[in-house]
Design an enzyme around this catalytic site. Structure first.
Site, short mmCIF file in Angstrom:
data_model
loop_
_atom_site.label_atom_id
_atom_site.label_comp_id
_atom_site.label_asym_id
_atom_site.label_seq_id
_atom_site.Cartn_x
_atom_site.Cartn_y
_atom_site.Cartn_z
N HIS A 84 0.82 -1.22 0.00
CA HIS A 84 0.00 0.00 0.00
C HIS A 84 0.85 1.27 0.00
O HIS A 84 0.38 2.33 -0.40
CB HIS A 84 -1.03 -0.01 1.15
CG HIS A 84 -0.50 0.27 2.51
ND1 HIS A 84 -0.24 -0.71 3.44
CD2 HIS A 84 -0.21 1.44 3.14
CE1 HIS A 84 0.16 -0.17 4.56
NE2 HIS A 84 0.21 1.14 4.40
N ASP A 219 1.14 -7.74 2.28
CA ASP A 219 1.25 -6.30 2.03
C ASP A 219 2.72 -5.88 1.90
O ASP A 219 3.29 -5.27 2.81
CB ASP A 219 0.56 -5.53 3.17
CG ASP A 219 0.31 -4.07 2.83
OD1 ASP A 219 0.85 -3.59 1.82
OD2 ASP A 219 -0.42 -3.41 3.58
N SER A 648 3.89 2.20 8.53
CA SER A 648 3.65 1.27 7.42
C SER A 648 4.96 1.04 6.67
O SER A 648 5.62 1.99 6.26
CB SER A 648 2.61 1.84 6.46
OG SER A 648 1.33 1.83 7.05
#
Length: 713
Positions: A84, A219, A648
């Protein structure tokens, strides 16, 4: 008002005191809580994590493109971050004919890696406490004078430092301005896409599973840093070579066990752990619900079109994910604040401070009054900001409004105009005027119905009917130059922008007469007159008192070890691999496996489809070295690390500093940890390195990338 349920708060406060990591922690790497880290199981030293005299783990950790984190995992500058985080770049290389989002991408060698203009990575070279220099001669100054003096001191400090031409210095406030730290930053500008799994792996579960555990999302995406022949930062060039890092992370494929020590190293974005109870109550009951309501309308409208049309899905994929991310986070945050009794917990803590230092009561009384005075303006600010962000046509109108204001004030030169046109071109590329006409129409109704009359333009009641708005706003949109559906100077702004700007005077006059622009300006002007000055004026006073309250907390609570709130600077957080029991009769294990991906599989589904090759690998049990003691491939795991947005892509490391996972999310029941870390519920979610390597090796047939790495077995 706050319900001061002292019995409940007292019981909870006493209980939480008995738990490890009571307050979490996002530690400046030069000021680590090393003793507790070693007590929890760390085997290396703080100097192994951050050292300016010799290579250390910090030399393998970068801020990716100004937002996420990434880490170097090979001696050839191979970079790992979240899918992402690289989504915008994957999308930019995608077309309907060559859909890398759906199909994935894997370079076969370095020559086929894809450049990404504008993408950067930042290394932190050094961190220094410069509080004495920045706060010099500021003791008796207030608000504007204080801000001006601090800004001047920062410039004086920066100018006094000798750095390389490719370096910069950023000075950041900590503890609400009670301390300041300087960061020496080295920026690399040639970052190329190396690999990304299809979104059916990298985004598996999509919005349904976002912020949710158990999680089965791969991810991750891979990039490479390139440098000039001297290993220094350089603009993109075919002559650049892979960057040779001072340090890169060994990748571990050892099995994990509950209570294993882990730490996460990255750039957390923003937390507010030290707010007073009244502020938390306002967020929980008023501000978050307003934000959620606006995004709920926008997302449902976009989703309906994206599911029906592939071109729209690709165009809006990155934006939809961005909007949905915090929409769901805020929902979890509200529930988590309630479940963890956050307000009562704060009330009890404030009582304990007052018992030790009565001056705290005066500060809190003042803060309580200011927050209550600000409440109606803060609520309007929340609705207005979210409507302008999510109604893209209004966001466009706001861009033009700001440009015209700067132009008429004589503050816009040719360079600024060129930058503005570039920004517009980028905006229009992923903008559908017809689709957003529906979004904006619906948000107009929400704003008209949810906003107090004093904050609305005269006659705004006519926008309360959603169905009526959809018809009337579509008519405005079709005849608008800013939507690109009507021309100016013989061209559309979303087409030939140079021609549209060829007669700027005519362009500005046309925009000012544009009905969409005029509607937006009526909303903006009313907000700027009736709410913004009051909101910002009261916030300035709150900020002054919050700084004082922060200093009082530190000076009064001698038993607590404080860390500064996250502000996108490099931090270390640590904890243990652990499952959780978030609700009555619900218990979560700490690990998920490939079998869970297959269990969730829904053929052809937008969120839960699975590539046939992955199914085949599962059926054959062709797992290579990547299975754990259960005989299955581990996919994700949870731990008690205190993380937030910006983390992230952060490396999750073991007690020896080896990479064991890639941070990408938090458990929904603990998303309130930005405001109130609770060790019972707060869990970060990581992709297991075994799954990452399994996908690269077995699924993508890209063993050449594995061969670059140092694998710890």
């Amino acid at each position: 008002m706050i319900k001061r349920n002292i019995l409940i708060a007292s019981a909870f406060f006493s209980f939480s005191l008995g738990l490890a990591q009571q307050y979490g922690g996002m530690w400046i790497p030069t000021e680590l809580n090393e003793k507790e880290m070693k007590d929890l199981g760390m085997k290396i030293s703080a100097k192994d994590i951050f050292n300016t005299q010799k290579p250390s783990i910090k030399d393998a950790v970068v801020q990716f493109n100004g937002g996420c984190t990434a880490e170097i995992i090979s001696p050839k500058g191979l970079l790992l971050t979240n899918h992402h985080c690289g989504y915008g770049q994957i999308q930019a290389h995608s077309t309907v004919q060559n859909d890398l989002l759906s199909n994935g991408f894997w370079a076969k060698n370095m020559s086929t890696e894809l450049p990404n203009p504008g993408v950067t990575v930042d290394f932190i070279v050094d961190i220094k406490d410069v509080s004495a220099q920045i706060l010099e001669s500021t003791d008796n100054l207030q608000e504007q004078d204080l801000a001006k003096k601090i800004a001047n001191n920062i410039e004086v400090y920066k100018n006094s430092q000798k750095i390389e031409s490719y370096q910069s210095i950023s000075v950041k406030p900590m503890y609400y301005g009670n301390k300041y730290y300087a960061y020496v930053i080295e920026t690399y500008k040639d970052v190329r896409l190396v690999g990304a799994p299809p979104q059916s792996i990298g985004k598996f579960g999509s919005d349904t599973d976002n912020w949710v555990w158990p999680r089965h999302t791969g991810d991750f995406s891979m990039f490479r840093i390139y440098a000039d022949k001297n290993n220094k930062p350089a603009e993109y060039s075919k002559d650049n070579v892979p960057y040779v890092p001072k340090h890169y992370l060994p990748v571990s494929i050892k099995d994990k066990a509950e209570n294993d020590f882990t730490f996460v190293f990255g750039f957390p974005g923003r937390t507010t752990e030290y707010l007073p109870a009244i502020a938390v109550e306002k967020i929980m009951k008023e501000i978050d619900p307003a934000r959620i309501a606006v995004r709920d309308v926008a997302l449902k409208t976009l989703d309906e079109k994206m599911r029906a049309d592939d071109a729209t899905r690709i165009k809006y994929a990155s934006k939809f994910a961005s909007v949905a991310n915090y929409w769901k986070k805020w929902i979890g945050e509200v529930e988590g604040l309630k479940k963890s009794n956050a307000v009562q917990k704060k009330v009890m803590y404030e009582g304990s401070l007052i018992a030790k230092n009565h001056e705290v009561k005066t500060t809190l009384d003042q803060l309580n009054k200011l927050y209550n005075d600000q409440a109606p303006y803060a609520l309007n600010n929340a609705y207005y900001s979210e409507v302008i962000r999510n109604a893209e046509t209004f966001a466009l109108a706001n861009l033009y409004s700001n440009y015209i204001t700067s132009l008429e004030a004589g503050k816009m030169d040719e360079k600024g105009t060129t930058a503005f046109k570039t920004k517009l071109t980028s905006f229009y590329k992923d903008y559908s005027a017809e689709l957003d006409s529906k979004v904006t129409a619906k948000l107009l109704a929400l704003y008209a119905n949810k906003t107090e009359a004093q904050f609305l333009p005269a006659g705004f009641d006519k926008y309360k009917n959603e169905a009526q708005n959809i018809v009337s706003f579509e008519e405005l949109s079709k005849n608008s130059v800013i939507t690109g559906r009507s021309q100016v100077n013989g061209a559309a702004l979303n087409g030939d922008i140079e021609k549209a700007f060829s007669n700027q005077d005519k362009l500005i006059k046309t925009i000012k007469k544009d009905a969409v622009y005029q509607l937006f300006m009526s909303i903006k002007d009313t907000y700027m007159k009736t709410a913004d000055p009051q909101f910002t004026g009261l916030q300035a006073k709150i900020d002054v008192l919050q700084k004082k309250f922060m200093a009082q907390q530190i000076s009064t609570d001698k038993d607590r070890k404080f860390f500064p709130d996250a502000n996108s600077t490099l931090r270390v957080t640590y904890g243990k691999v652990k499952g959780s029991t978030p609700r009555d009769a619900v218990s979560y294990d700490y690990q998920t496996h490939l079998a869970g991906v297959i269990e969730k599989y829904v053929p052809g589904d937008y969120e839960f489809d699975v590539p046939q090759k992955l199914i085949d690998l599962y059926n054959k049990k062709d797992y290579g070295n990547y299975k754990d003691k259960s005989g299955d491939v581990p996919v994700g795991f949870t731990a008690t690390n205190h993380t937030t947005g910006g983390n992230s892509g952060s490396p999750a490391l073991d007690a020896h500093g080896n990479l064991v996972g890639l941070n990408f999310d938090r458990q929904w029941e603990g998303t309130m940890s930005d405001i109130n870390y609770d060790p019972r519920f707060s869990r970060n979610i990581m992709v297991d390195t075994k799954y990452i390597l399994f996908i690269i090796d077995k699924f993508a047939d890209s063993k050449w990338l594995i061969d670059e790495m140092k694998i710890v077995k």
